[in-house]
Structures are given as structure tokens and as C-alpha cells.
Design a protein around this motif. Structure first.
Motif, PDB file in Angstrom:
ATOM      1  N   ARG A   2      14.299  30.079  35.911  1.00 19.95           N
ATOM      2  CA  ARG A   2      12.919  29.674  35.661  1.00 19.95           C
ATOM      3  C   ARG A   2      11.960  30.777  36.101  1.00 19.95           C
ATOM      4  N   TYR A   3      11.051  31.135  35.215  1.00 20.19           N
ATOM      5  CA  TYR A   3      10.109  32.217  35.492  1.00 20.19           C
ATOM      6  C   TYR A   3       9.350  31.955  36.787  1.00 20.19           C
ATOM      7  N   SER A   4       8.939  30.706  37.010  1.00 20.83           N
ATOM      8  CA  SER A   4       8.130  30.380  38.187  1.00 20.83           C
ATOM      9  C   SER A   4       8.888  30.584  39.493  1.00 20.83           C
ATOM     10  N   LYS A   5      10.227  30.596  39.450  1.00 25.66           N
ATOM     11  CA  LYS A   5      11.032  30.756  40.656  1.00 25.66           C
ATOM     12  C   LYS A   5      11.482  32.195  40.881  1.00 25.66           C
ATOM     13  N   LEU A   6      11.240  33.054  39.908  1.00 27.14           N
ATOM     14  CA  LEU A   6      11.644  34.459  40.018  1.00 27.14           C
ATOM     15  C   LEU A   6      10.495  35.313  40.552  1.00 27.14           C
ATOM     16  N   LEU A   7      10.858  36.324  41.330  1.00 30.89           N
ATOM     17  CA  LEU A   7       9.862  37.306  41.766  1.00 30.89           C
ATOM     18  C   LEU A   7       9.736  38.360  40.669  1.00 30.89           C
ATOM     19  N   VAL A 497      22.223  27.614  29.042  1.00 33.00           N
ATOM     20  CA  VAL A 497      22.763  27.923  30.368  1.00 33.00           C
ATOM     21  C   VAL A 497      24.186  27.396  30.494  1.00 33.00           C
ATOM     22  N   ARG A 498      24.408  26.152  30.020  1.00 30.80           N
ATOM     23  CA  ARG A 498      25.759  25.584  30.081  1.00 30.80           C
ATOM     24  C   ARG A 498      26.747  26.369  29.229  1.00 30.80           C
ATOM     25  N   ALA A 499      26.242  27.042  28.173  1.00 28.67           N
ATOM     26  CA  ALA A 499      27.098  27.876  27.319  1.00 28.67           C
ATOM     27  C   ALA A 499      27.344  29.256  27.921  1.00 28.67           C
ATOM     28  N   GLY A 500      26.783  29.503  29.096  1.00 27.44           N
ATOM     29  CA  GLY A 500      27.010  30.782  29.767  1.00 27.44           C
ATOM     30  C   GLY A 500      26.106  31.899  29.308  1.00 27.44           C
ATOM     31  N   ILE A 501      24.975  31.563  28.689  1.00 22.07           N
ATOM     32  CA  ILE A 501      24.039  32.581  28.193  1.00 22.07           C
ATOM     33  C   ILE A 501      22.896  32.763  29.203  1.00 22.07           C
ATOM     34  N   ASP A 502      22.669  34.002  29.609  1.00 23.38           N
ATOM     35  CA  ASP A 502      21.559  34.295  30.521  1.00 23.38           C
ATOM     36  C   ASP A 502      20.243  33.990  29.824  1.00 23.38           C
ATOM     37  N   THR A 503      19.527  33.005  30.329  1.00 19.24           N
ATOM     38  CA  THR A 503      18.317  32.536  29.658  1.00 19.24           C
ATOM     39  C   THR A 503      17.181  32.421  30.669  1.00 19.24           C
ATOM     40  N   LEU A 504      16.025  32.867  30.273  1.00 18.02           N
ATOM     41  CA  LEU A 504      14.805  32.744  31.073  1.00 18.02           C
ATOM     42  C   LEU A 504      13.866  31.771  30.375  1.00 18.02           C
ATOM     43  N   ILE A 505      13.396  30.757  31.118  1.00 15.86           N
ATOM     44  CA  ILE A 505      12.430  29.825  30.547  1.00 15.86           C
ATOM     45  C   ILE A 505      11.071  30.049  31.195  1.00 15.86           C
ATOM     46  N   GLU A 506      10.073  30.194  30.362  1.00 17.64           N
ATOM     47  CA  GLU A 506       8.693  30.435  30.809  1.00 17.64           C
ATOM     48  C   GLU A 506       8.074  29.074  31.175  1.00 17.64           C
ATOM     49  N   ASP A 507       8.015  28.797  32.490  1.00 14.23           N
ATOM     50  CA  ASP A 507       7.505  27.500  32.935  1.00 14.23           C
ATOM     51  C   ASP A 507       6.230  27.626  33.765  1.00 14.23           C
ATOM     52  N   ARG A 508       5.532  28.753  33.604  1.00 17.28           N
ATOM     53  CA  ARG A 508       4.267  28.925  34.327  1.00 17.28           C
ATOM     54  C   ARG A 508       3.114  28.264  33.564  1.00 17.28           C
ATOM     55  N   SER A 509       2.112  27.869  34.280  1.00 19.40           N
ATOM     56  CA  SER A 509       0.892  27.343  33.660  1.00 19.40           C
ATOM     57  C   SER A 509      -0.044  28.514  33.383  1.00 19.40           C
ATOM     58  N   GLU A 510       0.276  29.258  32.350  1.00 18.89           N
ATOM     59  CA  GLU A 510      -0.507  30.435  31.962  1.00 18.89           C
ATOM     60  C   GLU A 510      -0.914  30.311  30.507  1.00 18.89           C
ATOM     61  N   ARG A 511      -1.936  31.076  30.139  1.00 17.63           N
ATOM     62  CA  ARG A 511      -2.363  31.114  28.741  1.00 17.63           C
ATOM     63  C   ARG A 511      -1.249  31.729  27.884  1.00 17.63           C
ATOM     64  N   ALA A 512      -1.235  31.334  26.603  1.00 15.87           N
ATOM     65  CA  ALA A 512      -0.205  31.828  25.690  1.00 15.87           C
ATOM     66  C   ALA A 512      -0.210  33.348  25.615  1.00 15.87           C
ATOM     67  N   GLY A 513      -1.399  33.960  25.624  1.00 15.58           N
ATOM     68  CA  GLY A 513      -1.487  35.414  25.537  1.00 15.58           C
ATOM     69  C   GLY A 513      -0.821  36.112  26.709  1.00 15.58           C
TER      70      GLY A 513
END
Length: 575
Positions: A2-7, A497-513
Motif C-alpha cells: 500500500r502506497y500509504s504504508k511505504l516510505l 498479490v495472491r498470484a505472487g505479482i508485486d503490486t502497488l495500490i495507490e491508497d492516498r487521499s490525493e488529487r488524481a493529478g
């Protein structure tokens, strides 16, 4: 992840300290942060890439039969003194003393340590061949660290060392590593070229550099337009000799005033000639003795070739005081005419010039019509310059081109250079002592990251090759207040993720831009964008970061589509 948990501390503006693209983008993408000059912290995204590079390197090294070890970074001076490199390596060697005043260095390479290990543990030909490798931090006290990970004082390197009982076996070990390097750089997704190279401070009889092709590369690569010959511009063999075409009677030597004109460009412009009509005279101190090197005005002296010809270990360009003492004139006006008690060596291109314009060893003065043999003596001619575009291939005679590249790997056939100086021997089948025949093989693991970015980027950011991308898929919900958008995003994320694919999900409360800009900056190969409008139509949008191509995929099919895209088609079990 999760983007919000990554530095991931991305930056909007280009850092002022960054000199090259890779340095700028790694800082902006939050991959690294500087501790001090030439020393960096790897942040989570940067470390993910580093780990993926190291994983591929490890797999191919072990597939080629190498065994992983871990050697100490701190090395005693005694081992380096055995080989003579304690003095030879110079100021780049990080030296220190412990509390007992014993000398150590932080290892830039490990030939001495590994040879010491093998001479104590390997006693018989039956234990050979053996190839030991490590992935470890190295240290070099660069005089001017720059370009981020490209030229640092601390860096991560894979170094391997092979030990064989005879030269034929060593050549086979060298071939295996050469082939393994091709597999490594191919798997990394990089465009590269293996080129003949100089052995430098490592030594040995032959070597090849592996160069990632990039316009921003520091090194020039001379490549034949017809055959497969390639070498760095310093190593490229140049075959020119004999007398040049006749031009009729050569005029007498003539002195001409060139007030304040020192450089080739200045003299050429002032005299209305081309640089090819000039001969540059450069004075060097070669192990303390003066030497004059002559090259054509449009060529560059290759100091490695000069050192090899002279058989010296140190070659330093003369300072202003030495130039005046040796030539009788100021710096910028040196020439071969009238030089006394100085060895003069000339490049092959000078040998075929019937006459040339040269410095007169007098302020603001040059000579016209200076002819070798008549006006000055050259002690010997040899190949002493760097290759340029249009030079003829030494193998087939076709013209060569010059490309730019970044060195990321180097393989050396060492022979017995280290085993002899360190008395590292084994018993052969006859029970007689023989010296190990060695090879060494380095890959700049951290440097590969910078080289990959130099080769793969655009104005928006990084474009990662899939094998070393920090994540394969970047899921971007653009309306995080929408329950349907977030539920669908989480569903896709969890399945990948369960399929073993490195995936990043953008879960921040930010503008689309902001989300899109950061996504392009990070350079993850595929972006999956979810919004209310598309979901209402039953589709999501996928963007290929490299091509910019966008396509709409049905929600019900997107998970299988992405898994197959990243992992390849899945085979059906036999009935």
C-alpha cells in the motif's frame, strides 16, 4: 504493497545536487537519499530494485557453477603489501588504522583476500576448478564523487574469482562467466554490448567490459559497422602506419607568431587551418622521467596505451614548471623541434604526416612545415590515441562508429599475477606444486540501477524494465470517495498479490493529478486506473508506462489479463 504504508518521499522539483538523469530521478522518486558525498541510503523502493538485480545475478552465477561466500570489507594491509598494491592502488584505497596502530583498508576489491583463503584451503588439483563469488559493499575514496550511484565512495558489487590448474581451464572458466554475464544483462532487460577492455589496476592478460548502451554514458565504445568487433575507445586497436601520400616538396621550417593562441582550436582558427594539420605535443612525467607524446590535433592521447608502451606504472601530465624546465618554453607552446634529452614517442597518425604545425617551445610561437626526420626525431611510433568515428576496424577494415555506454560489468583473465606474488599453490597430478591460474569477474549491482534509468526514462520519470521494476502493477483509484471504486481496486489488488505479482495500490487521499504524476515518476510498467465512469461501463483503463498506450479491459477479465501479462500464459493441466 500500500502506497500509504511505504516510505516514498517523492520530490516535485529537480534536486540541485543531481548532475545526471539517473541521480535526479532516483532522488525525485524517493529511492535514495544522500548521507554525504558519494554515500547513499537506499529507501524501500530503491532497495526493492537492488534486491531484484541481486537475485538475477545470484541465479545466473550459481547456474554457472559459482559458490557464494561473504568476505570481510575490512582487510589487513599485509595482504595488499604482498601483491604490491598497497602502494600501486594510490589514494583511492580507503586506509585506516586500528587502536593498535595496525593498518587496514576498506576493500574496493578482494583479489588478495580470496587468494589468501584459497591458498590455505585448496591443496590439490582434485579440488579444482573452483569459482567463489560474493555480493558485498565496496569502498573507493573517489577524489570527486559524482553522478549519484554512478561514481560513489561506497557501492554494492558482485565479485567472483575462479581458480584453475592450467591456462586452458582458466579460459574455460572465463568463457563460462562471459556467457553468464550475457544471460544476466539479458534477463535484466538492458541493451548492452561486451567490448574488449584494458586490464587496469586489476591486471591480467585480457578483459572485457559489459557496457549498458546510453547516450549519457561516460565511456565511448568503438564498434565495427561490418563485423562483431567492439572495444572501448581506449582499448580499440588502431592500425595506421607508413608514410602518407606525397604532397610535393616540403617547404623549409618557418616560425610564425601566434599571440595568446594555445589550444588546437585557437591555433587552427588563427592560422586558418584544420586541426588535422596540427601535431600536439604533450609532456608527461613517466615514473619520474620526461616523455613527449605526439598526436594529431584532432586526436586525444590514450594514457593507458602510453603507459603500456613505456612499461611504467605512473604517468602524470607535466605541470607548468616541468614544461618550462624540459622544453625551455611556457605551457601551451610545446613542440618536438629542439627538444633535448627527452624521449619522443608519436602516434601512428603522426608518422604518416609529411609535415605539420607544431609548438616552437617559445611563448606565442609555432612552427609551420615541421617534418619528422628532417626537423625533429621521433624515437618510436605506436598506437597512442583514442579511437574516433570513421577509424578502420582492426579485424576487417570497415569503418567504426562510436557509441556511448556505462560500464556495469568487467571480466578479467588474471593468469598467475596474484597466485605467484602470494605464493598460492596446489599439488598437480604429479605431486608437483603449481600456481593457481585465476580469473576475476565483477558486476556493479548498485550501478546497474543507475545505468538502467539512464537507458530507460522520459521527461516524466523512470521507465523500468519488468525484471527489475519495484512493482509490476500500479493500481490507481482516482475517486477514493467512491465505494465501488475502492472495493473493485481492493479486489484486483488482493487477487494479484495472491498470484505472487508485486503490486502497488495507490491508497492516498490525493488529487488524481498528484497520483498520476507520481505513478509516471516511479515508472512501474503497468498502471491500472479505476474511476466511476469506466466502472459504470464495466471496464478499467490500463496504461503501458513505456509506450504510453492505453486500453480498456472488462472488469471481469482484468485479473486474468494482468496475471498473464506479467507471468505469461498459464498452461492447462493434461486431462
Amino acid at each position: 504493497m500500500r502506497y500509504s504504508k511505504l516510505l516514498i518521499p517523492t520530490l516535485r522539483e529537480d534536486p540541485t545536487e543531481a548532475e545526471v538523469v539517473s541521480h535526479r530521478l532516483m532522488l525525485r522518486a524517493g529511492m535514495i537519499r544522500k548521507v554525504t558525498a558519494g554515500i547513499y541510503n537506499f529507501l524501500p523502493v530503491g532497495f526493492r530494485v537492488l534486491s531484484k538485480v541481486a537475485k538475477i545475478v545470484r541465479e545466473e552465477m550459481e547456474h554457472a557453477g559459482a559458490q557464494e561466500v561473504l568476505l570481510p570489507a575490512l582487510q589487513p594491509a599485509e595482504l595488499w603489501q604482498e601483491t604490491g598494491r598497497w602502494k600501486q592502488y594510490g589514494k583511492e584505497l580507503m586506509r585506516l588504522k586500528d587502536r593498535h596502530d595496525r593498518e587496514f583498508c576498506l576493500g574496493p576489491t578482494h583479489e588478495e583476500v580470496i587468494t589468501d583463503l584459497v591458498r590455505r584451503e585448496v591443496k590439490s588439483y582434485r579440488q579444482l576448478p573452483i569459482n567463489l563469488y560474493q555480493i558485498q559493499t565496496k569502498f573507493r575514496d573517489e577524489i570527486r564523487p559524482r553522478f549519484g550511484l554512478m561514481r560513489g565512495r561506497e557501492f554494492i558489487m558482485k565479485d567472483a574469482y575462479s581458480f584453475d590448474m592450467d591456462p586452458e581451464g582458466a579460459k574455460e572458466s572465463y568463457r563460462k562467466m562471459y556467457d553468464a554475464y550475457h544471460k544476466i544483462f539479458s534477463r535484466l532487460g538492458l541493451r548492452f554490448r561486451a567490448v574488449e577492455a584494458d586490464t587496469g589496476l586489476i591486471g591480467g592478460s585480457s578483459s572485457h567490459e559489459f557496457m549498458v548502451l546510453a547516450q549519457t554514458g561516460e565511456e565511448g565504445i568503438a564498434s565495427c559497422t561490418k563485423c562483431d568487433y567492439a572495444a572501448n575507445v581506449e582499448r580499440a586497436e588502431l592500425k595506421t602506419g607508413g608514410r602518407g601520400p606525397g604532397i610535393g616538396e616540403i617547404k623549409p621550417l618557418e616560425q610564425v607568431k601566434t599571440p595568446g593562441k594555445k589550444s588546437v582550436e585557437e591555433v587552427s582558427s588563427f592560422l586558418k587551418i584544420t586541426p588535422q594539420q596540427l601535431v600536439k605535443t604533450l609532456l608527461f612525467s613517466a615514473d619520474g622521467r620526461p616523455v613527449a607524446v605526439l598526436v594529431r590535433g584532432d586526436h586525444q592521447v590514450n594514457e593507458i596505451k602510453v603507459k603500456r608502451l613505456l612499461g611504467v606504472s605512473e604517468l602524470v601530465l607535466a605541470d607548468a614548471g616541468q614544461v618550462e624546465a624540459w622544453s625551455g618554453g611556457p605551457s601551451g607552446f610545446s613542440g618536438p623541434v629542439g627538444l633535448r634529452n627527452i624521449e619522443i614517442i608519436g602516434d601512428l597518425s603522426v608518422e604518416i604526416m609529411p609535415e605539420a604545425i607544431v609548438g616552437a617551445n617559445e611563448k606565442d610561437t609555432h612552427y609551420l612545415h615541421a617534418s619528422p626526420g628532417r626537423d625533429y626525431k621521433v624515437d618510436r611510433f605506436a598506437d597512442l590515441r583514442n579511437a574516433i568515428a570513421g577509424d578502420l576496424c582492426p579485424r576487417c577494415g570497415a569503418p567504426m562508429t562510436i557509441d556511448r555506454g556505462i560500464e556495469v560489468g568487467h571480466v578479467f583473465l588474471l593468469g598467475t599475477k596474484y597466485s605467484e606474488t602470494m605464493k598460492a599453490t596446489f599439488l598437480d597430478p604429479k605431486g608437483e606444486e603449481q600456481f593457481f591460474v585465476m580469473g576475476c569477474y565483477g558486476i556493479g549491482v548498485s550501478r546497474i540501477i543507475a545505468a538502467a534509468i539512464e537507458q530507460n526514462h522520459d521527461e516524466k520519470g523512470i521507465i523500468w524494465p519488468m525484471p527489475i521494476a519495484p512493482f509490476a502493477i500500479h493500481i490507481i483509484p482516482v475517486q477514493d470517495q467512491s465505494e465501488r471504486v475502492m472495493i473493485t481496486s481492493e479486489l484486483i489488488y488482493g487477487s494479484l498479490v495472491r498470484a505472487g505479482i508485486d503490486t502497488l495500490i495507490e491508497d492516498r487521499s490525493e488529487r488524481a493529478g498528484v497520483k498520476f504524476n507520481d505513478a509516471d515518476l516511479l515508472g512501474i510498467p503497468y498502471q491500472v486506473v479505476l474511476g466511476e465512469k469506466n466502472l459504470h461501463e464495466g471496464v478499467v483503463e490500463m496504461k503501458n508506462r513505456r509506450t504510453g498506450e492505453k486500453q480498456k479491459i472488462e472488469v471481469e477479465k482484468v485479473i486474468d489479463y494482468l496475471i498473464e501479462l506479467v507471468q505469461g500464459p498459464r498452461t492447462q493441466p493434461a486431462s
